[in-house]
Enzyme design. Structure first.
Site, PDB file in Angstrom:
ATOM      1  N   LYS A 283      75.519  36.407  61.494  1.00 31.85           N
ATOM      2  CA  LYS A 283      74.352  36.497  62.363  1.00 31.85           C
ATOM      3  C   LYS A 283      73.398  35.317  62.167  1.00 31.85           C
ATOM      4  CE  LYS A 283      74.780  41.271  63.620  1.00 31.85           C
ATOM      5  NZ  LYS A 283      74.214  42.619  63.676  1.00 31.85           N
ATOM      6  N   ARG A 318      80.710  45.753  58.092  1.00 34.18           N
ATOM      7  CA  ARG A 318      81.339  45.327  59.349  1.00 34.18           C
ATOM      8  C   ARG A 318      81.372  43.805  59.369  1.00 34.18           C
ATOM      9  NH1 ARG A 318      79.690  44.092  64.648  1.00 34.18           N
ATOM     10  NH2 ARG A 318      81.090  44.872  66.276  1.00 34.18           N
TER      11      ARG A 318
END
Length: 341
Positions: A283, A318
């Site tokens: 991210k 994840r």
């Protein structure tokens, strides 16, 4: 110990081999704790001894988590990301062809415990995909994986009930909803009828607008309260608590400072009494801190964040880089537990 309304208990998670007598096991997993940080809005944090808490106060923090999607939650689990989209922030377009998606999922299966398949990008600024298109991207891939003998749990990453219904018909077994059942009014009822395990993620607004100056009074406690409310709503819809997991939604309607505040005290979310999933892989904040503009080159930073989450007892991580994460996790467990894994 008496607690007043509005106080939150965060177990200070430890993995050190020198475990004090009487220390409590965190969520039946690999961490222990003997101290609690008490958090309260408008007040400085304070630390108390865990043994001063009542059995009722300790229960959500110590109770072993039920199996989730057929997997025990007493070891960290890896969820591999498979985006069957043209525009996901990191791997958009790479696995849009069904053949490429199936091959990638089979490669992931060597190290993943769950394969998470999504057909709609939820990156900041992404626009909504039509239901028919999202179904066409995901259901055939899931069906092909099942027909090819893939036995791992498959989660469908969607906010739409019709997409989830098609995915479960094709062989998916877990629902991963980035809106925690809030986008589609039919989602909660459908999940309850299917008896599906559900991951409730915190987010604000929609992907198109979620990064437009997000604001919280206290991001840690606001996200906790929001997830507690979503868990209660899911139960009211008929979804059993032992089929619910939560995700604080790193990067979804959060600034860099918000993300770091959540990661710094992730263990608070064990107070909800359900498994916790962390999804921070590649991210933007990792690229900002790690000085890497290209999302696909953020694997080292992603590993650091994933292991920091596991050190706070997070049950599922994840990730895009499954093989690398499996290797890192195996080494982390060998070091902290004193034996090869």
């Amino acid at each position: 110990m008496g607690l007043s309304l509005g106080q939150y208990l965060r177990p200070i998670a430890m993995t050190d081999p020198a475990r004090p007598v009487g220390a409590a096991q965190l969520a039946g997993g690999w961490c222990w704790f003997d101290r609690i940080e008490v958090l309260e809005r408008g007040q400085p944090p304070r630390i108390v001894v865990a043994s001063d808490l009542s059995a009722e106060q300790l229960a959500p923090l110590t109770a072993a988590r039920s199996d989730f999607g057929g997997l025990s939650m007493d070891v960290p689990r890896i969820m591999g990301i498979l985006n069957v989209t043209p525009d996901s922030f990191s791997d958009g377009g790479q696995f849009l062809r069904p053949e490429a998606a199936v091959m990638q999922a089979r490669q992931m299966a060597a190290g993943a415990d769950i394969v998470d398949i999504g057909g709609e990008s939820t990156r900041p600024g992404a626009v909504e995909v039509a239901v028919a298109e999202e179904v066409a991207r995901t259901a055939p891939v899931i069906a092909a994986l099942r027909e090819g003998g893939l036995g791992l749990p498959i989660s469908i990453d969607t906010r739409k009930a019709a997409v989830a219904q098609a995915a479960f018909g094709a062989g998916a077994s877990i629902l991963n909803d980035v809106t925690a059942l809030q986008f589609d009014p039919a989602m909660g009822r459908m999940a309850a009828e299917l008896g599906a395990p559900v991951i409730l993620m915190h987010s604000i607004a929609t992907p198109e607008t979620m990064q437009d100056d997000p604001y919280y009074d206290d991001v840690l406690l606001d996200v906790y309260d929001a997830l507690a409310a979503r868990v209660a709503e899911a139960e009211a819809a008929g979804i059993a608590r032992d089929r619910i997991a939560v995700d604080p939604g790193i990067g979804f309607g959060k600034t860099l400072a918000h993300n770091l505040a959540l990661l710094n005290r992730l263990s608070l979310f064990h107070g909800l009494g359900v498994p916790v999933l962390l999804g921070a892989s590649r991210k933007r904040f990792i690229g900002t801190i790690g000085a890497e503009a290209e999302a696909a080159r953020r694997m080292p930073g992603s590993l650091a964040v994933a292991l920091a989450g596991v050190a706070q007892g997070v049950q599922m991580i994840r990730v895009h880089d499954v093989a690398e994460t499996r290797q890192a996790l195996s080494l982390w467990r060998a070091v902290t537990e004193g034996g090869a894994r």
